[in-house]
Write a protein that holds these residues in place. Structure first.
Motif, short mmCIF file in Angstrom:
data_model
loop_
_atom_site.label_atom_id
_atom_site.label_comp_id
_atom_site.label_asym_id
_atom_site.label_seq_id
_atom_site.Cartn_x
_atom_site.Cartn_y
_atom_site.Cartn_z
N ARG A 86 -40.12 75.73 -33.01
CA ARG A 86 -38.81 76.54 -32.83
C ARG A 86 -37.96 75.94 -31.79
NH1 ARG A 86 -40.96 82.71 -33.14
NH2 ARG A 86 -41.63 82.81 -35.18
N ILE A 87 -37.96 74.45 -31.41
CA ILE A 87 -37.18 73.91 -30.66
C ILE A 87 -36.46 72.95 -31.60
CG2 ILE A 87 -36.97 72.47 -28.87
CD1 ILE A 87 -39.47 73.28 -27.61
N LYS A 88 -35.05 72.90 -31.27
CA LYS A 88 -34.01 71.92 -31.98
C LYS A 88 -34.63 70.55 -31.69
CE LYS A 88 -30.06 74.73 -31.21
NZ LYS A 88 -28.72 74.55 -30.79
N PRO A 89 -34.73 69.76 -32.94
CA PRO A 89 -35.33 68.33 -32.94
C PRO A 89 -34.71 67.37 -31.80
CG PRO A 89 -34.58 68.86 -35.19
CD PRO A 89 -34.06 70.02 -34.28
N ARG A 90 -33.22 67.55 -31.24
CA ARG A 90 -33.21 66.79 -30.18
C ARG A 90 -33.76 67.18 -28.91
NH1 ARG A 90 -28.50 69.67 -31.63
NH2 ARG A 90 -27.76 71.06 -29.82
N GLU A 91 -34.25 68.55 -28.84
CA GLU A 91 -34.53 68.87 -27.46
C GLU A 91 -36.14 68.74 -27.42
OE1 GLU A 91 -33.23 72.93 -27.10
OE2 GLU A 91 -31.14 72.26 -27.30
N ARG A 92 -36.82 68.40 -28.52
CA ARG A 92 -38.14 68.65 -28.56
C ARG A 92 -39.01 67.44 -27.38
NH1 ARG A 92 -39.24 68.71 -35.01
NH2 ARG A 92 -38.34 70.67 -35.29
N TYR A 93 -38.50 66.24 -27.74
CA TYR A 93 -39.03 65.37 -26.67
C TYR A 93 -38.86 65.44 -25.24
CZ TYR A 93 -41.60 61.03 -25.85
OH TYR A 93 -42.39 60.07 -25.25
N PRO A 94 -37.50 65.57 -24.96
CA PRO A 94 -37.25 65.96 -23.56
C PRO A 94 -37.88 67.14 -22.72
CG PRO A 94 -35.21 65.60 -24.74
CD PRO A 94 -36.16 65.56 -25.73
#
Length: 325
Positions: free
Chosen positions: A9-17
């Motif tokens: 449920r996290i936006k793709p661009r925010e997952r890795y950070p």
């Protein structure tokens, strides 16, 4: 108390950070990289602090790289050891020019006092899981003064001590949600179990002679000095011997059981640091010569030849490739 991070449920661009920040906060300060595209990256991290001992279980697909540089050593407790316990994934660790493979059924202890590169390896189609435990070196030495002799090598979990250590670590993370208050006694129990495993390994490890063990211990001390003083342009065998209170002959003999000469190791590590800075976007303002001089090279032409010999590409081309975007 158990804490958890998930890409669900996290936006793709925010997952890795989010996961990279969690790794830095719970395992150790480092740079984290992955070969998985942001929109496909999925991971979960669970963490529980047990006094001075920290246990982390990580699950993800693909490969993730953790690079611990000199700057990260200053941002964390230098008196620390990281235990790698693969479950369905694998760990690969490179430190001080030595490569270590840690497969399921084994664990390994790696000191965090020197830079390292750690690789978490799992399938691109199935989630892999591994556990890492950070604990003070001083705590382990109290339980087993010779603990350093089992560093950076796989330890089998087939023995009774190995099974108990693995079971205890997994039980703590499995039942972590029921542990409401931080308890150092459980952390000490894990450290004691690791010391028992090390003791069993040392008593059964009769292949190494006393002289070889002494050389290995001395080599570790010498490598720690070299890694901490790579930038000194006067770093040589005489300086290493003087500062470590041994003879020049002892310095050379300490490397007899390794794949390195003293100068070969110094050159390798300096080139690694130069490559990291040449590829670092924050270092674009520094010239290639400035970077080479900062890491102890006195001649740019010699530096360029050595760089191409080690990495197969010139330093200027390597920098251009990584900043061409």
């Amino acid at each position: 108390m158990l804490r958890a991070w998930s890409t669900h449920r996290i936006k793709p661009r925010e997952r890795y950070p989010v996961i990279a920040d969690a790794i830095n906060a719970t395992v150790c300060p480092c740079e984290v990289q992955t070969d998985i595209p942001m929109d496909r990256f999925e991971a979960e991290l669970e963490h529980i602090a047990l006094g001075e001992v920290s246990v982390v279980r990580y699950a993800s697909m693909g490969s993730q790289l953790a690079i611990r540089r000199h700057k990260h050593l200053q941002a964390s407790d230098p008196d620390a050891v990281l235990l790698y316990l693969p479950l369905t994934a694998r760990f690969r660790v490179e430190q001080s020019g030595q490569a270590l493979s840690v497969d399921p059924g084994t664990l390994a202890l790696v000191p965090l006092t020197r830079p390292l590169v750690g690789l978490f390896e799992a399938s691109n189609t199935a989630v892999g899981t591994g556990v890492q435990v950070r604990m003070p070196l001083s705590m382990l030495r109290r339980g087993q003064p010779r603990i350093g002799e089992v560093f950076s090598r796989p330890l089998s979990l087939d023995s009774g001590c190995g099974r108990v250590a693995r079971s205890l670590i997994l039980s703590v993370i499995d039942e972590g949600r029921f542990i409401q208050q931080p308890t150092g006694s459980l952390g000490k129990a894990i450290a004691d179990a690791i010391c028992s495993l090390a003791d069993s390994e040392l008593r059964g490890h009769s292949v190494s002679t006393g002289a070889a063990r002494q050389r290995s211990a001395l080599r570790t001390r010498l490598l720690e000095f070299v890694d901490a003083h790579l930038a000194r342009d006067d770093l040589d065998v005489d300086l290493i011997a003087a500062r470590c209170a041994v003879s020049v002959r002892c310095v050379h003999r300490a490397f007899e059981d390794s794949d390195w000469t003293v100068w070969g190791y110094i050159r390798h590590q300096r080139l690694q640091q130069c490559r990291a800075e040449l590829r670092d976007p924050e270092m674009r303002g520094r010239t290639m010569s400035e970077i080479a001089y900062a890491w102890g090279f006195k001649d740019v032409a010699h530096f360029s030849r050595a760089y191409k010999a080690q990495f197969g590409v010139s330093p200027s081309a390597d920098r251009f490739i990584h900043h061409s975007d």
